[in-house]
Design an enzyme around this catalytic site. Structure first.
Site, PDB file in Angstrom:
ATOM      1  N   CYS A   2      38.163  45.174  45.455  1.00  0.00           N
ATOM      2  CA  CYS A   2      39.168  44.772  44.457  1.00  0.00           C
ATOM      3  C   CYS A   2      38.782  45.300  43.066  1.00  0.00           C
ATOM      4  O   CYS A   2      37.632  45.671  42.822  1.00  0.00           O
ATOM      5  CB  CYS A   2      39.346  43.257  44.453  1.00  0.00           C
ATOM      6  SG  CYS A   2      38.136  42.339  43.484  1.00  0.00           S
ATOM      7  N   GLY A  88      51.364  32.925  40.668  1.00  0.00           N
ATOM      8  CA  GLY A  88      51.457  34.204  39.961  1.00  0.00           C
ATOM      9  C   GLY A  88      50.164  34.993  39.963  1.00  0.00           C
ATOM     10  O   GLY A  88      49.924  35.811  39.066  1.00  0.00           O
ATOM     11  N   HIS A  93      40.857  38.084  43.023  1.00  0.00           N
ATOM     12  CA  HIS A  93      39.442  37.803  42.728  1.00  0.00           C
ATOM     13  C   HIS A  93      39.512  36.706  41.674  1.00  0.00           C
ATOM     14  O   HIS A  93      40.101  36.920  40.597  1.00  0.00           O
ATOM     15  CB  HIS A  93      38.760  39.075  42.191  1.00  0.00           C
ATOM     16  CG  HIS A  93      37.305  38.931  41.852  1.00  0.00           C
ATOM     17  ND1 HIS A  93      36.346  39.831  42.283  1.00  0.00           N
ATOM     18  CD2 HIS A  93      36.637  38.024  41.097  1.00  0.00           C
ATOM     19  CE1 HIS A  93      35.158  39.481  41.826  1.00  0.00           C
ATOM     20  NE2 HIS A  93      35.305  38.384  41.085  1.00  0.00           N
ATOM     21  N   HIS A  95      39.724  34.415  38.746  1.00  0.00           N
ATOM     22  CA  HIS A  95      39.525  34.674  37.320  1.00  0.00           C
ATOM     23  C   HIS A  95      40.204  33.587  36.520  1.00  0.00           C
ATOM     24  O   HIS A  95      41.206  33.023  36.930  1.00  0.00           O
ATOM     25  CB  HIS A  95      40.071  36.056  36.920  1.00  0.00           C
ATOM     26  CG  HIS A  95      41.494  36.287  37.327  1.00  0.00           C
ATOM     27  ND1 HIS A  95      41.845  36.624  38.613  1.00  0.00           N
ATOM     28  CD2 HIS A  95      42.643  36.218  36.616  1.00  0.00           C
ATOM     29  CE1 HIS A  95      43.167  36.772  38.685  1.00  0.00           C
ATOM     30  NE2 HIS A  95      43.673  36.520  37.486  1.00  0.00           N
TER      31      HIS A  95
END
Ligand code: DGP
Length: 118
Positions: A2, A88, A93, A95
Site C-alpha cells: 500500500c 470514506g 492502512h 491513519h
C-alpha cells in the site's frame, strides 16, 4: 504494497512532521484544513477495526506530540480515522487525520438528505 507502506520504507516521499520507531506523521497530500497531518503506525494495519489496544496507546501519545509540534494543541484540532466504505476510507492502512489551524465545520453525509436519518 500500500502507498503508506511505501512511505514507511522510503519508496515514496512525504513531507514528514515527526517519526519514531513505531509511528510516522506527515502532511496530507490534499489538505482539508490549514494543518492536516496524517498519523500512521509503521506496521501495516488495515483500519481501526484491526488495531490493538497497545498500538492505540502509542498512537495516542504520538498524536498529542504531533498536535504540539504543529502548534495546534492549544487552539484545538480534530482527530478522525475513516473506516471502510461508509467511513470514506480510501487508503487501507490505518491513519488518523489531525486537522486544525482554523475553526472546523462539523458533519456531513456524502449522498443522502440528512432528514432521512432523523
Ligand atoms: P482516507 O480517505 O481517510 O483514506 O484518507 C486518505 C488521505 O491520504 C487523503 O486525505 C489523501 C491522503 N493521501 C493519499 N495518498 C497520499 C500520498 O501519497 N501522500 C500523502 N502525504 N497523502 C496521501
Amino acid at each position: 504494497m500500500c502507498i503508506f507502506c511505501k512511505i514507511v520504507n522510503g519508496e515514496l516521499p512525504a513531507n514528514m512532521v515527526r517519526e519514531n520507531d513505531d509511528f510516522m506523521a506527515f502532511h496530507d497530500l490534499n489538505p482539508k484544513a490549514p494543518a492536516h497531518i496524517l498519523v500512521i503506525p509503521k506496521l501495516h494495519v488495515d483500519s481501526f477495526n484491526e488495531v490493538t489496544p497497545e498500538t492505540m496507546a502509542g498512537m495516542t501519545s504520538f498524536i498529542q506530540e504531533v498536535a504540539k509540534v504543529v502548534g495546534i494543541k492549544e487552539s484545538g484540532y480534530r482527530v478522525i480515522t475513516n473506516v471502510g466504505d461508509n467511513g470514506g476510507q480510501e487508503v487501507k492502512h490505518l491513519h488518523w487525520h489531525v486537522l486544525g489551524g482554523a475553526k472546523l465545520a462539523w458533519g456531513h453525509f456524502a449522498d443522502a438528505d440528512t432528514k432521512d436519518f432523523f
